[in-house]
Design an enzyme around this catalytic site. Structure first.
Site, mmCIF file in Angstrom:
data_model
loop_
_atom_site.group_PDB
_atom_site.id
_atom_site.type_symbol
_atom_site.label_atom_id
_atom_site.label_comp_id
_atom_site.label_asym_id
_atom_site.label_seq_id
_atom_site.Cartn_x
_atom_site.Cartn_y
_atom_site.Cartn_z
ATOM 1 N N HIS A 130 0.816 -1.220 0.000
ATOM 2 C CA HIS A 130 0.000 0.000 0.000
ATOM 3 C C HIS A 130 0.850 1.272 0.000
ATOM 4 O O HIS A 130 0.300 2.366 -0.194
ATOM 5 C CB HIS A 130 -0.940 0.039 1.207
ATOM 6 C CG HIS A 130 -1.999 -1.014 1.187
ATOM 7 N ND1 HIS A 130 -2.820 -1.214 0.107
ATOM 8 C CD2 HIS A 130 -2.362 -1.939 2.116
ATOM 9 C CE1 HIS A 130 -3.641 -2.221 0.356
ATOM 10 N NE2 HIS A 130 -3.385 -2.679 1.572
ATOM 11 N N ASP A 248 -4.837 -12.641 3.549
ATOM 12 C CA ASP A 248 -6.055 -12.168 4.205
ATOM 13 C C ASP A 248 -7.311 -12.395 3.369
ATOM 14 O O ASP A 248 -8.405 -12.014 3.780
ATOM 15 C CB ASP A 248 -5.936 -10.695 4.595
ATOM 16 C CG ASP A 248 -5.304 -9.832 3.526
ATOM 17 O OD1 ASP A 248 -5.030 -10.343 2.416
ATOM 18 O OD2 ASP A 248 -5.059 -8.639 3.796
#
Length: 311
Positions: A130, A248
């Site tokens: 990110h 995830d």
């Protein structure tokens, strides 16, 4: 094949506070599952250096590096944590951990290119995908995979590399850094309409983005990868593959709503191994991104490593 394993105690020292999902125990969960599975004996452990400034400059703006470095130094000296966004906190040892994480990715790249390992996995934190060229966000400070990919191109002289990003969240930072760089093909899959709420429209022709709706399961993901990633990867013929490995999207992970399980991660990894064997001399470097349900994370990393190591 020899699979290198890159980790360092500094990566465990980064702590964003009690109850934060991106916690030091993530690395403990991976180590526990490696021991329980017996896979640890099949891995070759390597030393992990600190990334230097030149490494970071391959992916990040100098002004950003200066500002972030100063904030990290201030926190280390004052002992007072500093939040860069609501979910991303600089702690007293974050600076050292982030440099180790990026350093691991670069060291793994060198080890694989030099033939000291055929594949490598970096069990590091903080994660990186990110982090944009000039912004820390989403638990990330330095973009480990983008730094490593540019190192392979700009320092080690490769001409074409692929970045493969599987995570419940879109790797917006990596896309920001590499979009338009035709030496890099980035393929990714992620849950649509989830943080960071991006990726629906690719930023460059060198991107293959696959946003999928909540509750998508493994067989659907496999079909999408086979139909969309594989033709582009085969046509691109990467000389090396970098993986942003987020776990995830596992059905047990509460940070998203996808339905992958360990066998899906093993299948995805095996398909990348197939491409690497055909076009890349088997060369793959994988770096840990997401994965916050600790047991599922450990099990998924073991499945990922079994495919990488061919065991």
């Amino acid at each position: 094949m020899t699979t290198g394993y890159f980790t360092h105690p500094d990566c465990r020292a980064h702590d964003m506070g009690r109850g934060h999902p991106e916690c030091p125990q993530r690395l403990d969960a991976i180590e526990d599952q490696l021991l329980a599975s017996g896979l640890d004996v099949a891995l070759t452990r390597f030393d992990v250096p600190l990334a230097d400034r030149a490494d970071l400059q391959h992916a990040h703006a100098e002004a950003y590096l200066c500002e972030l470095g100063e904030r990290m130094q201030q926190v280390a000296e004052s002992g007072q944590p500093c939040a860069v966004d609501p979910d991303t906190v600089i702690g007293t040892r974050t600076g050292q951990a982030a440099l180790r994480a990026a350093g691991a990715a670069v060291a793994a790249t060198d080890a694989v290119i030099d033939g000291r390992a055929e594949t490598a996995f970096c069990a590091v934190r903080p994660p990186g995908h990110h982090a944009t060229r000039d912004q820390a966000m989403g638990f990330c400070f330095y973009n480990n995979v983008a730094i490593a990919a540019r190192h392979a191109l700009d320092v080690r002289g490769l001409k074409r590399v692929a970045i493969v990003d599987f995570d419940v969240h879109h790797g917006n930072g990596t896309e920001d850094i590499v979009a338009g760089d035709e030496r890099i093909l980035m393929v990714s899959i992620f849950q649509d309409q989830l943080y960071p709420f991006s990726g629906g429209v690719p930023l460059g022709t060198n991107m293959v983005n696959l946003p999928v709706p909540a509750y998508t399961r493994g067989m659907e993901v496999r079909e999408l990868i086979e139909a969309n990633w594989m033709p582009r990867l085969e046509a691109f013929k990467p000389q090396m593959i970098f993986i942003s490995a987020g776990f995830d999207a596992h059905r047990e992970d509460e940070l998203g709503q996808l339905g992958l399980v360990e066998s899906d991660y093993e299948w995805i990894t095996q398909r990348m191994v197939d491409v690497a064997r055909q076009h890349s001399h088997g060369r793959i470097v994988s770096c840990l991104e997401g994965g916050y349900a600790l047991s599922a994370l450990g099990r998924s990393v073991v499945a990922h490593l079994r495919a990488l190591a061919g065991v």
